[in-house]
Design an enzyme around this catalytic site. Structure first.
Site, PDB file in Angstrom:
ATOM      1  CD  GLU A   1       6.241   4.082 -10.726  1.00  0.00           C
ATOM      2  OE1 GLU A   1       6.016   3.013 -10.111  1.00  0.00           O
ATOM      3  OE2 GLU A   1       5.717   5.155 -10.404  1.00  0.00           O
TER       4      GLU A   1
ATOM      5  CG  ASN B   1       5.483  -2.799 -11.758  1.00  0.00           C
ATOM      6  OD1 ASN B   1       4.980  -2.364 -10.725  1.00  0.00           O
ATOM      7  ND2 ASN B   1       5.011  -2.514 -12.950  1.00  0.00           N
TER       8      ASN B   1
ATOM      9  NE  ARG C   1      -4.334  -2.525  -2.570  1.00  0.00           N
ATOM     10  CZ  ARG C   1      -4.712  -3.767  -2.875  1.00  0.00           C
ATOM     11  NH1 ARG C   1      -4.043  -4.447  -3.780  1.00  0.00           N
ATOM     12  NH2 ARG C   1      -5.748  -4.307  -2.308  1.00  0.00           N
TER      13      ARG C   1
END
Length: 149
Positions: A50, A54, A103
């Site tokens: 994660e 990022n 996304r």
């Protein structure tokens, strides 16, 4: 595991989703070879992945420094991205600043920071707008070490 400390550094590439996750995958393999408990490996792999993602999505990449010893895995991911203006807001599940293009690829759902907090035994985030972010993740490999913190 031996008493030695294993240190490994990784370059996290900017905006490259084919290489995103390489560092966390390598660390996962190292922990398997060292005989770490599966649950500890999972916690390490998820929290590091994660943080790594990022850096790819938001910060034009960065660097990951990993230290593994008998008792813990310590991960520091540094970037020189835009920083996080409102860390408290960013820690909320579902909050995202990822652009639509990210996304649409299935990334940037706003679970990165919450998942880091959920899976890390210790999480520290140092961020400054316009300067970048440092994420420090610790996963304790032994239960007695966790009790000391």
């Amino acid at each position: 595991m031996s008493d030695g400390i294993i240190r490994k550094n990784f370059v996290i590439p900017a905006n490259d989703f084919t290489l995103a996750g390489e560092a966390s995958s390598t660390v996962k393999k190292m922990l398997i070879q060292l005989g770490a408990e599966p649950q500890k490996i999972k916690k390490t792999a998820i929290s590091m992945y994660e943080a790594e993602l990022n850096a790819v999505i938001h910060a034009n990449g960065g660097v990951a420094e990993v230290e593994i010893d008998r008792n813990k895995v310590f991960i520091r991911i540094k970037d020189e991205g835009p920083g996080i203006p409102d860390l408290e807001l960013a820690m909320q599940e579902g909050y995202t600043t990822a652009p639509d293009s990210i996304r649409e690829m299935g990334f940037g759902a706003g679970m990165g920071l919450p998942n880091m907090k959920r899976y890390a035994d210790k999480l520290e985030i140092i961020t400054e707008v316009g300067k970048g972010t440092i994420v420090e993740i610790t996963v304790f490999l032994t239960d007695n070490e966790k009790e000391n913190h």
